[in-house]
Scaffold this motif. Structure first.
Motif, PDB file in Angstrom:
ATOM      1  N   GLU A  27     141.682 -32.662   6.208  1.00  0.00           N
ATOM      2  CA  GLU A  27     143.022 -32.812   6.761  1.00  0.00           C
ATOM      3  C   GLU A  27     144.043 -32.023   5.938  1.00  0.00           C
ATOM      4  O   GLU A  27     144.911 -31.354   6.509  1.00  0.00           O
ATOM      5  CB  GLU A  27     143.410 -34.290   6.822  1.00  0.00           C
ATOM      6  CG  GLU A  27     142.655 -35.053   7.883  1.00  0.00           C
ATOM      7  CD  GLU A  27     142.909 -36.552   7.877  1.00  0.00           C
ATOM      8  OE1 GLU A  27     142.462 -37.200   8.832  1.00  0.00           O
ATOM      9  OE2 GLU A  27     143.533 -37.068   6.938  1.00  0.00           O
ATOM     10  N   GLN A  30     143.581 -28.416   6.790  1.00  0.00           N
ATOM     11  CA  GLN A  30     144.142 -28.131   8.109  1.00  0.00           C
ATOM     12  C   GLN A  30     145.663 -28.056   8.023  1.00  0.00           C
ATOM     13  O   GLN A  30     146.269 -27.133   8.563  1.00  0.00           O
ATOM     14  CB  GLN A  30     143.736 -29.207   9.112  1.00  0.00           C
ATOM     15  CG  GLN A  30     144.401 -29.006  10.461  1.00  0.00           C
ATOM     16  CD  GLN A  30     144.391 -30.234  11.334  1.00  0.00           C
ATOM     17  OE1 GLN A  30     144.062 -31.309  10.892  1.00  0.00           O
ATOM     18  NE2 GLN A  30     144.796 -30.082  12.559  1.00  0.00           N
ATOM     19  N   ASP A  31     146.288 -29.023   7.342  1.00  0.00           N
ATOM     20  CA  ASP A  31     147.741 -29.027   7.203  1.00  0.00           C
ATOM     21  C   ASP A  31     148.228 -27.760   6.512  1.00  0.00           C
ATOM     22  O   ASP A  31     149.225 -27.157   6.914  1.00  0.00           O
ATOM     23  CB  ASP A  31     148.208 -30.261   6.413  1.00  0.00           C
ATOM     24  CG  ASP A  31     148.038 -31.556   7.193  1.00  0.00           C
ATOM     25  OD1 ASP A  31     147.854 -31.486   8.427  1.00  0.00           O
ATOM     26  OD2 ASP A  31     148.081 -32.632   6.564  1.00  0.00           O
ATOM     27  N   ASP A 101     148.967 -24.735  17.713  1.00  0.00           N
ATOM     28  CA  ASP A 101     148.282 -25.760  18.520  1.00  0.00           C
ATOM     29  C   ASP A 101     146.779 -25.543  18.523  1.00  0.00           C
ATOM     30  O   ASP A 101     146.003 -26.492  18.421  1.00  0.00           O
ATOM     31  CB  ASP A 101     148.806 -25.752  19.969  1.00  0.00           C
ATOM     32  CG  ASP A 101     150.206 -26.334  20.085  1.00  0.00           C
ATOM     33  OD1 ASP A 101     150.640 -27.021  19.139  1.00  0.00           O
ATOM     34  OD2 ASP A 101     150.864 -26.096  21.113  1.00  0.00           O
ATOM     35  N   ARG A 104     145.464 -26.625  15.171  1.00  0.00           N
ATOM     36  CA  ARG A 104     145.468 -28.095  15.097  1.00  0.00           C
ATOM     37  C   ARG A 104     144.307 -28.678  15.913  1.00  0.00           C
ATOM     38  O   ARG A 104     143.594 -29.551  15.444  1.00  0.00           O
ATOM     39  CB  ARG A 104     146.789 -28.653  15.643  1.00  0.00           C
ATOM     40  CG  ARG A 104     147.904 -28.668  14.661  1.00  0.00           C
ATOM     41  CD  ARG A 104     149.103 -29.436  15.231  1.00  0.00           C
ATOM     42  NE  ARG A 104     150.314 -28.946  14.630  1.00  0.00           N
ATOM     43  CZ  ARG A 104     151.177 -28.115  15.185  1.00  0.00           C
ATOM     44  NH1 ARG A 104     150.997 -27.690  16.414  1.00  0.00           N
ATOM     45  NH2 ARG A 104     152.247 -27.713  14.530  1.00  0.00           N
ATOM     46  N   THR A 105     144.139 -28.181  17.136  1.00  0.00           N
ATOM     47  CA  THR A 105     143.072 -28.682  18.010  1.00  0.00           C
ATOM     48  C   THR A 105     141.705 -28.398  17.408  1.00  0.00           C
ATOM     49  O   THR A 105     140.825 -29.269  17.390  1.00  0.00           O
ATOM     50  CB  THR A 105     143.181 -28.022  19.406  1.00  0.00           C
ATOM     51  OG1 THR A 105     144.455 -28.328  19.958  1.00  0.00           O
ATOM     52  CG2 THR A 105     142.087 -28.517  20.326  1.00  0.00           C
ATOM     53  N   TYR A 107     140.880 -27.971  14.256  1.00  0.00           N
ATOM     54  CA  TYR A 107     140.605 -28.839  13.108  1.00  0.00           C
ATOM     55  C   TYR A 107     140.459 -30.297  13.517  1.00  0.00           C
ATOM     56  O   TYR A 107     139.676 -31.036  12.930  1.00  0.00           O
ATOM     57  CB  TYR A 107     141.671 -28.670  12.018  1.00  0.00           C
ATOM     58  CG  TYR A 107     141.340 -27.517  11.129  1.00  0.00           C
ATOM     59  CD1 TYR A 107     140.362 -27.629  10.150  1.00  0.00           C
ATOM     60  CD2 TYR A 107     141.960 -26.287  11.303  1.00  0.00           C
ATOM     61  CE1 TYR A 107     140.027 -26.557   9.356  1.00  0.00           C
ATOM     62  CE2 TYR A 107     141.635 -25.214  10.500  1.00  0.00           C
ATOM     63  CZ  TYR A 107     140.667 -25.359   9.531  1.00  0.00           C
ATOM     64  OH  TYR A 107     140.340 -24.300   8.751  1.00  0.00           O
ATOM     65  N   GLN A 108     141.190 -30.720  14.517  1.00  0.00           N
ATOM     66  CA  GLN A 108     141.046 -32.101  14.991  1.00  0.00           C
ATOM     67  C   GLN A 108     139.642 -32.302  15.554  1.00  0.00           C
ATOM     68  O   GLN A 108     138.999 -33.322  15.295  1.00  0.00           O
ATOM     69  CB  GLN A 108     142.113 -32.418  16.048  1.00  0.00           C
ATOM     70  CG  GLN A 108     142.181 -33.877  16.413  1.00  0.00           C
ATOM     71  CD  GLN A 108     142.506 -34.766  15.244  1.00  0.00           C
ATOM     72  OE1 GLN A 108     143.295 -34.426  14.385  1.00  0.00           O
ATOM     73  NE2 GLN A 108     141.894 -35.926  15.174  1.00  0.00           N
ATOM     74  N   GLN A 109     139.149 -31.303  16.310  1.00  0.00           N
ATOM     75  CA  GLN A 109     137.794 -31.395  16.848  1.00  0.00           C
ATOM     76  C   GLN A 109     136.767 -31.403  15.723  1.00  0.00           C
ATOM     77  O   GLN A 109     135.791 -32.144  15.771  1.00  0.00           O
ATOM     78  CB  GLN A 109     137.521 -30.231  17.803  1.00  0.00           C
ATOM     79  CG  GLN A 109     138.274 -30.326  19.108  1.00  0.00           C
ATOM     80  CD  GLN A 109     138.163 -29.059  19.939  1.00  0.00           C
ATOM     81  OE1 GLN A 109     137.700 -28.026  19.484  1.00  0.00           O
ATOM     82  NE2 GLN A 109     138.614 -29.134  21.191  1.00  0.00           N
ATOM     83  N   ILE A 111     137.264 -32.435  12.646  1.00  0.00           N
ATOM     84  CA  ILE A 111     137.358 -33.733  11.968  1.00  0.00           C
ATOM     85  C   ILE A 111     136.648 -34.802  12.782  1.00  0.00           C
ATOM     86  O   ILE A 111     135.899 -35.621  12.237  1.00  0.00           O
ATOM     87  CB  ILE A 111     138.838 -34.103  11.717  1.00  0.00           C
ATOM     88  CG1 ILE A 111     139.403 -33.227  10.599  1.00  0.00           C
ATOM     89  CG2 ILE A 111     138.986 -35.572  11.361  1.00  0.00           C
ATOM     90  CD1 ILE A 111     140.908 -33.333  10.426  1.00  0.00           C
ATOM     91  N   GLU A 112     136.878 -34.801  14.091  1.00  0.00           N
ATOM     92  CA  GLU A 112     136.227 -35.792  14.952  1.00  0.00           C
ATOM     93  C   GLU A 112     134.704 -35.640  14.892  1.00  0.00           C
ATOM     94  O   GLU A 112     133.979 -36.629  14.844  1.00  0.00           O
ATOM     95  CB  GLU A 112     136.720 -35.659  16.401  1.00  0.00           C
ATOM     96  CG  GLU A 112     138.173 -36.076  16.607  1.00  0.00           C
ATOM     97  CD  GLU A 112     138.430 -37.519  16.218  1.00  0.00           C
ATOM     98  OE1 GLU A 112     137.579 -38.391  16.484  1.00  0.00           O
ATOM     99  OE2 GLU A 112     139.499 -37.773  15.626  1.00  0.00           O
ATOM    100  N   LYS A 115     133.584 -36.985  11.604  1.00  0.00           N
ATOM    101  CA  LYS A 115     133.660 -38.447  11.627  1.00  0.00           C
ATOM    102  C   LYS A 115     132.459 -39.025  12.377  1.00  0.00           C
ATOM    103  O   LYS A 115     131.831 -39.977  11.924  1.00  0.00           O
ATOM    104  CB  LYS A 115     134.946 -38.916  12.325  1.00  0.00           C
ATOM    105  CG  LYS A 115     136.155 -38.907  11.446  1.00  0.00           C
ATOM    106  CD  LYS A 115     137.355 -39.448  12.225  1.00  0.00           C
ATOM    107  CE  LYS A 115     138.610 -39.424  11.409  1.00  0.00           C
ATOM    108  NZ  LYS A 115     139.771 -39.937  12.172  1.00  0.00           N
TER     109      LYS A 115
END
Length: 154
Positions: A27, A30-31, A101, A104-105, A107-109, A111-112, A115
């Protein structure tokens, strides 16, 4: 037996801590990348606006030097330049926002996915340790029954 159960729980806890640490690191990374992309975008916008201002100043200087007809032509060019530069600024802003965007998307994917993988691994470990504990308990109970029967027969 109690000591071995605590050891297993400690291993799970360490895995969970490492997993959380890894997610936090992802995170933060990504930030940082999003901030870098936003700073790059702001720099490009500043350069476009600065270029626009410089160009505007030059056109105004020329306007005062030329005759009336030339001034009207320059005024028209200035309006076109402003319109074009506004379009360029808008396009660059849109590209920067889309890129941010997308990052962000992405890295969110990621991370998910991490997880999900971590949760699956944790679940497998929990099941393994649960089965091991049950097997140890069964063996212990069987041994107790044997000792009890051995004691009755003696």
């Amino acid at each position: 037996m109690a000591s071995s159960t605590n050891g297993m729980g400690s291993g799970n806890n360490a895995d969970a801590i490492r997993y959380q640490s890894y997610l936090s690191q992802m995170e933060r990374q990504q930030d940082a990348e999003v901030r870098d992309a936003q700073e790059d975008h702001k720099e490009k916008l500043t350069n476009l606006v600065s270029g626009n201002t410089t160009q505007e100043n030059q056109i105004q200087k020329d306007y005062h030097v030329k005759i009336s007809d030339e001034a009207e032509t320059m005024e028209h060019k200035l309006a076109l330049t402003r319109e074009r530069n506004n379009i360029l600024i808008s396009q660059e802003r849109d590209r920067g926002e889309k890129e941010a965007d997308r990052i962000r998307t992405q890295y969110q994917q990621k991370i998910e996915s991490e997880k999900k993988t971590g949760d699956e691994q944790l679940s497998r470990l929990q099941n393994y340790y649960k089965k091991s504990a049950e097997e140890l308990h069964r063996q212990y109970t069987t041994e107790q029954v044997r000792e009890t029967q051995k004691g009755k027969t003696s």
